[in-house]
Design an enzyme around this catalytic site. Structure first.
Site, PDB file in Angstrom:
ATOM      1  N   SER A  75     -19.679  -1.139   0.060  1.00  0.00           N
ATOM      2  CA  SER A  75     -18.709  -0.083  -0.223  1.00  0.00           C
ATOM      3  C   SER A  75     -17.847  -0.348  -1.444  1.00  0.00           C
ATOM      4  CB  SER A  75     -17.811   0.145   0.989  1.00  0.00           C
ATOM      5  OG  SER A  75     -17.011  -0.978   1.223  1.00  0.00           O
TER       6      SER A  75
ATOM      7  N   LYS B   8     -18.227  10.127   6.277  1.00  0.00           N
ATOM      8  CA  LYS B   8     -18.355  10.078   4.817  1.00  0.00           C
ATOM      9  C   LYS B   8     -19.365  11.159   4.381  1.00  0.00           C
ATOM     10  CE  LYS B   8     -17.022   5.251   5.142  1.00  0.00           C
ATOM     11  NZ  LYS B   8     -15.603   5.257   4.871  1.00  0.00           N
TER      12      LYS B   8
ATOM     13  N   THR C  62     -12.473   4.099  26.247  1.00  0.00           N
ATOM     14  CA  THR C  62     -11.716   4.938  25.316  1.00  0.00           C
ATOM     15  C   THR C  62     -12.156   6.391  25.505  1.00  0.00           C
ATOM     16  OG1 THR C  62     -11.065   5.172  23.001  1.00  0.00           O
ATOM     17  CG2 THR C  62     -13.359   4.624  23.384  1.00  0.00           C
ATOM     18  N   THR C  63     -11.243   7.294  25.240  1.00  0.00           N
ATOM     19  CA  THR C  63     -11.558   8.714  25.377  1.00  0.00           C
ATOM     20  C   THR C  63     -12.641   9.104  24.367  1.00  0.00           C
ATOM     21  OG1 THR C  63      -9.323   9.146  26.121  1.00  0.00           O
ATOM     22  CG2 THR C  63     -10.531  11.025  25.235  1.00  0.00           C
TER      23      THR C  63
ATOM     24  N   ARG D  98       0.828  -1.216   0.000  1.00  0.00           N
ATOM     25  CA  ARG D  98       0.000   0.000   0.000  1.00  0.00           C
ATOM     26  C   ARG D  98       0.858   1.259   0.000  1.00  0.00           C
ATOM     27  NH1 ARG D  98      -5.575  -1.288   3.032  1.00  0.00           N
ATOM     28  NH2 ARG D  98      -5.840  -3.291   2.039  1.00  0.00           N
TER      29      ARG D  98
HETATM   30  C1  LIG Z   1     -19.273  -0.379   5.161  1.00  0.00           C
HETATM   31  C2  LIG Z   1     -18.363   0.299   6.140  1.00  0.00           C
HETATM   32  N1  LIG Z   1     -18.658   0.246   7.453  1.00  0.00           N
HETATM   33  C3  LIG Z   1     -17.871   0.827   8.376  1.00  0.00           C
HETATM   34  C4  LIG Z   1     -16.724   1.497   8.016  1.00  0.00           C
HETATM   35  C5  LIG Z   1     -15.872   2.126   9.064  1.00  0.00           C
HETATM   36  O1  LIG Z   1     -16.224   3.463   9.220  1.00  0.00           O
HETATM   37  P1  LIG Z   1     -15.142   4.516   9.776  1.00  0.00           P
HETATM   38  O2  LIG Z   1     -14.279   4.901   8.619  1.00  0.00           O
HETATM   39  O3  LIG Z   1     -15.946   5.627  10.337  1.00  0.00           O
HETATM   40  O4  LIG Z   1     -14.369   3.805  10.845  1.00  0.00           O
HETATM   41  C6  LIG Z   1     -16.362   1.565   6.666  1.00  0.00           C
HETATM   42  C7  LIG Z   1     -15.125   2.252   6.247  1.00  0.00           C
HETATM   43  O5  LIG Z   1     -14.743   3.102   5.907  1.00  0.00           O
HETATM   44  C8  LIG Z   1     -17.207   0.955   5.702  1.00  0.00           C
HETATM   45  O6  LIG Z   1     -16.896   0.993   4.395  1.00  0.00           O
END
Ligand SMILES: Cc1ncc(COP(=O)(O)O)c(C=O)c1O
Length: 404
Positions: free
Chosen positions: A189, A248, A277-278, A21
């Site tokens: 996604s 997003k 966690t904080t 990557r």
């Molecule tokens: C379908 C899906 N759920 C959850 C996440 C995780 O979300 P975040 O980036 O807020 O940790 C992602 C990633 O980006 C995702 O594509």
């Protein structure tokens, strides 16, 4: 020595397979989206058009959101000062949890540091603690959901992607009375397709299961008020747990779940990933609330977003590019080989100043490597034409087409 060998071998394998990557060093500048400055090395800087951002509505650069963040930071400081339980619950957190619950028409909400944590912590806590809970998970669910299921150590059944016959046959194999959780995703996604959510809900009712939907790629853009696919399909009240993120469509950061009061209170009280966690900075919560206001009233913004997506889909349909037709806004253009996928992205970047990140294994299966294109309201039709021309040219050089 043993340790170094282990790391070296692993990294060498990634490089051999073209899967190493390389992060593209970007400087995103407020007001310049979809452009960003690219730093290929310490000395050079170039301007590129970004085609793979998940800042879907460009709200991360919205002046009202940025102002909300800055002025809240001036009021509340940079950090929250603790975990939610120990001095780290700030007024903006409490307001945001109520706001996100209202957004989805649910009784209660709970916020997490990210969408990943929201998924992992909630699924792990429910599946791991409900006695005898059995999880049914779509094979294309996100890594965070898979990790939550793994960590719960519960019995799990992975059903074929969006295949309701397979889900039902798996549901039939377990006792009707056993607690069950069906986890699925509003908009997948990497493929851009949508879950048959109404059918999943019907099966959940028939087989006595809870439902959990990940709306991470849908909130902001889908539904009359931007509350995601569950709103679009009229299922907000039918799905038990609606998960989403603020990174997003919202353009900020953080994750959440919404559901009935008891369930949310249970996760609040039992989920390790929430408790230890904080909490998110209060200024972040304030910026998210501003984003939510803009989304709720953002009919024009959503229209512009979908007009751009439709224009892109119309134009790509005129080519022989090996793209996948999707119901959603994400458009995958398949390559099918990791090294080639990286090479194509490098050429687009260096020759055309177009930035698209190659998507390789393990994000997608081997042989399904692809470019994953995302369009925002900041892209114009001219940007889209330039992108398609560049894709056609480069894909032709490698003789990659729909027929290939
Ligand atoms: C379908 C899906 N759920 C959850 C996440 C995780 O979300 P975040 O980036 O807020 O940790 C992602 C990633 O980006 C995702 O594509």
């Amino acid at each position: 020595m043993y340790y170094d060998n282990f790391f070296d071998t692993y990294l060498a394998t990634l490089k051999d397979e073209g899967r190493y990557r390389v992060f593209i060093n970007l400087e995103r500048v407020v007001g310049r989206a979809p452009y960003a400055l690219w730093h290929p090395d310490d000395r050079a800087v170039d301007e590129v058009v970004v085609w793979c951002s998940n800042d879907y509505l460009a709200l991360s650069q919205n002046p009202e959101v940025v102002d909300a963040l800055v002025s809240a930071a001036q009021n509340y400081g940079a950090g929250s000062g603790g975990t939610r339980n120990i001095s780290g619950t700030a007024h903006p957190h409490v307001m945001l949890e109520q706001a996100v619950a209202n957004f989805h028409g649910k009784e209660a909400g709970l916020i997490f540091s990210s969408g990943y944590v929201a998924n992992e912590a909630t699924i792990c806590t429910l599946a791991g603690n409900l006695p005898g809970c059995i999880v049914f998970s779509d094979e294309k669910n996100h890594a965070s959901m898979i990790q939550g299921i793994r960590n719960s150590r519960c019995e799990k059944h992975v059903f074929k992607h969006n295949d309701m016959a397979d889900l039902e046959s798996k549901l039939k194999q377990v006792p009707l009375g056993a607690p069950k959780l069906i986890v699925f995703t509003a908009v997948y996604s990497m493929d851009g397709d949508m879950a048959p959510a109404a059918e999943i809900v019907a099966l959940a009712k028939k087989y006595n299961a809870l439902t959990f939907i990940d709306e991470v790629h849908a909130v902001g853009m889908y539904g009359a008020t931007g509350a995601g696919a569950s709103e679009l399909l009229g299922l907000q009240h039918e799905i038990d747990i609606i998960q989403g993120n603020f990174a997003k469509g919202f353009g900020v950061v953080g994750g959440y779940i919404t559901g009935n009061r008891n369930l949310i209170d249970y996760v609040r009280s039992a989920a390790s990933g929430f408790i230890f966690t904080t909490s998110m900075p209060p200024a972040t919560a304030a910026a998210i609330m501003k984003s939510m206001d803009l989304i709720r009233d953002g009919v024009a913004l959503r229209d512009q977003f979908w007009q751009r997506v439709c224009y892109f889909k119309q134009q790509i349909a005129k080519t022989t590019l090996p793209y996948r037709e999707t119901q959603g806004h994400i458009i995958p253009v398949v390559v099918g080989n990791a090294a080639l996928c990286k090479e194509i992205c490098d050429r687009l970047l260096y020759e055309d100043k177009i930035y698209i990140q190659p998507i390789n294994y393990p994000t997608v299966p081997v042989g399904q490597e692809r470019l994953r294109i995302t369009i925002t309201p900041a892209h114009t039709n001219e940007h889209i034409d330039q992108l398609i021309n560049a894709l056609v040219r480069v894909y032709q050089d490698y003789q990659l087409s729909q027929a290939a």
